[in-house]
Design a protein around this motif. Structure first.
Motif, PDB file in Angstrom:
ATOM      1  N   UNK A 122       0.827  -1.207   0.000  1.00 46.99           N
ATOM      2  CA  UNK A 122       0.000   0.000   0.000  1.00 46.99           C
ATOM      3  C   UNK A 122       0.866   1.263   0.000  1.00 46.99           C
ATOM      4  N   UNK A 123       1.975   1.238   0.741  1.00 49.07           N
ATOM      5  CA  UNK A 123       2.914   2.365   0.682  1.00 49.07           C
ATOM      6  C   UNK A 123       3.439   2.554  -0.733  1.00 49.07           C
ATOM      7  N   UNK A 124       3.816   1.452  -1.362  1.00 52.67           N
ATOM      8  CA  UNK A 124       4.379   1.514  -2.716  1.00 52.67           C
ATOM      9  C   UNK A 124       3.380   2.110  -3.701  1.00 52.67           C
ATOM     10  N   UNK A 125       2.118   1.730  -3.577  1.00 48.17           N
ATOM     11  CA  UNK A 125       1.092   2.273  -4.469  1.00 48.17           C
ATOM     12  C   UNK A 125       0.919   3.767  -4.246  1.00 48.17           C
ATOM     13  N   UNK A 126       0.919   4.192  -2.999  1.00 46.58           N
ATOM     14  CA  UNK A 126       0.769   5.615  -2.706  1.00 46.58           C
ATOM     15  C   UNK A 126       1.919   6.429  -3.266  1.00 46.58           C
ATOM     16  N   UNK A 127       3.137   5.945  -3.060  1.00 45.80           N
ATOM     17  CA  UNK A 127       4.298   6.667  -3.569  1.00 45.80           C
ATOM     18  C   UNK A 127       4.361   6.620  -5.101  1.00 45.80           C
ATOM     19  N   UNK A 128       3.929   5.510  -5.690  1.00 44.14           N
ATOM     20  CA  UNK A 128       3.851   5.438  -7.157  1.00 44.14           C
ATOM     21  C   UNK A 128       2.938   6.533  -7.684  1.00 44.14           C
ATOM     22  N   UNK A 129       1.792   6.689  -7.048  1.00 41.39           N
ATOM     23  CA  UNK A 129       0.835   7.717  -7.462  1.00 41.39           C
ATOM     24  C   UNK A 129       1.427   9.117  -7.326  1.00 41.39           C
TER      25      UNK A 129
END
Length: 415
Positions: free
Chosen positions: A351-358
């Motif tokens: 979930x962290x990775x998705x947020x930072x990707x965005x």
């Protein structure tokens, strides 16, 4: 760091510098009279020289005291070169197949001498624009991220080792503050250096500034970036920081390295692959609609996360009785509990990775520094259409990231 003893190198002074530096001259076979030198620093911050002799080659990278793409009106510490050299050495030690070796570092001159990553290596971003498939990319990048993130975290280190490393890299504050500004702050307000494909995206940029839910989410991500010292992260792991051939993958330019959230590296790489995906329609032409290539990018995104998960948890299993103090074996030696610990840790990282990707996608569309994937689309209306779809996907991803349990779920919203 003072500027005493520092001078910006150009071709003539660089030759003299190499002659007076045995660790560099020796890599050129001490044949320093007829060097071929080419300046290739097309980035935002530094000068980069390729140096070739009849008997060898290397790269010289020099940090200058301002943001190169802006000018002297935006000062920038030269000390970033120390953190880049230190990170390169540590990451090379942890992932030697995928990080170039450092031959020389001069802190006063802010000069790094390192392996020249020779042709046919090219910057990954350029390969993605050209529509080239790299069959080992996901395998190599997942290995690099798993090794460098796991072995610098409390899953492997003692708290004493970890705090010492955190303290050292805490001094890379100016580069961190630059990231805080251009990734987590400026895109969400009216800012001097923001730009976008105007007039087509004028309303889209304004919508970002006025999106209260998006601002709440990016505030949480900024806090994690500033406060969470999980592992030594590259800090700028986009597709312009990777050089590739069909058989080789090399990660370069870790000057933004510090101890931060693992998901920032994973997210940066995946987010930039998504940018490449959304840009493909702008590069389609008669006889090549890029649909097959878009499918390859999607497969690479999926494989990157799934292989990273597998490699990272495998390292954790191997070292579960090791020195790492985050989850002491005598407490977590129950098989069922151990699986729950890994599942919880990895879903949070996902979930962290998705947020930072965005966040990394949004800043590349309405922030200061854009990507060639879109910028090379000369038809502005077509470019804006690609960017808008990427922006809408990224906004949804940031807001809804906790609802995704697999990378397949994420991909389905992009198609």
């Amino acid at each position: 760091m003072t500027t005493e003893g520092f001078r910006v190198l150009e071709e003539k002074s660089l030759i003299e510098y190499i002659k007076s530096t045995p660790s560099l001259a020796s890599k050129l076979g001490n044949e320093v009279e007829n060097l071929k030198i080419k300046e290739v620093g097309d980035g935002n911050l530094n000068f980069v020289y390729i140096v070739i002799s009849p008997s060898g080659s290397l790269v010289i990278k020099q940090a200058i005291p301002y943001v190169r793409c802006i000018g002297e009106s935006w000062p920038m510490t030269k000390e970033r070169s120390y953190f880049e050299a230190t990170a390169l050495k540590r990451q090379h030690g942890l992932s030697p197949k995928h990080v170039p070796e450092v031959y020389h570092f001069d802190r006063t001159m802010s000069v790094i001498g390192m392996r020249y990553i020779e042709p046919p290596h090219i910057i990954l971003r350029k390969g993605l624009i050209a529509g080239v498939e790299y069959p080992l990319l996901a395998e190599h990048m997942s290995e690099f991220m798993a090794n460098t993130l796991f072995y610098t975290s409390l899953l492997y280190l003692t708290t004493t080792q970890h705090k010492s490393a955190v303290a050292e890299f805490c001094a890379n504050v100016e580069l961190c503050r630059l990231t805080e500004q251009v990734v987590f702050s400026d895109p969400y307000k009216v800012a001097e250096f923001n730009r976008w494909t105007t007039p087509y995206l004028d309303s889209d940029a304004e919508a970002v500034w006025n999106d209260k839910v998006l601002k709440l989410e990016v505030a949480e991500l900024k806090s994690k970036f500033c406060e969470r010292t999980q592992a030594l992260i590259h800090g700028d792991l986009h597709t312009g920081s990777v050089m590739v051939t069909h058989e080789s993958t090399q990660v370069i330019d870790p000057e933004f390295a510090f101890y931060g959230p693992m998901g920032f590296d994973v997210g940066a790489f995946i987010g930039n692959l998504f940018l490449a995906f959304f840009a493909q329609d702008g590069h389609a032409e008669q006889g090549n609609d890029r649909k097959a290539y878009k499918a390859w990018i999607i497969d690479t995104i999926s494989d990157t996360w799934n292989l990273f998960y597998k490699k990272f948890t495998s390292l954790w299993d191997i070292h579960k009785e090791g020195p790492g103090e985050a989850y002491l074996h005598e407490i977590y030696n129950d098989v069922e509990l151990w699986e729950l610990v890994k599942q919880k840790y990895m879903i949070d990282l996902f979930h962290d990775s998705l947020g930072f990707a965005a966040a990394k996608m949004i800043r590349r569309i309405v922030g200061v520094a854009h990507v060639e994937d879109f910028e090379s689309i000369t038809d502005l209306e077509k470019r804006a259409d690609c960017e808008r779809r990427a922006l809408d996907f990224a906004k949804n991803l940031m807001k809804e990231r906790r609802s995704f349990n697999t990378i397949t779920d994420v991909i389905s919203t992009a198609l």
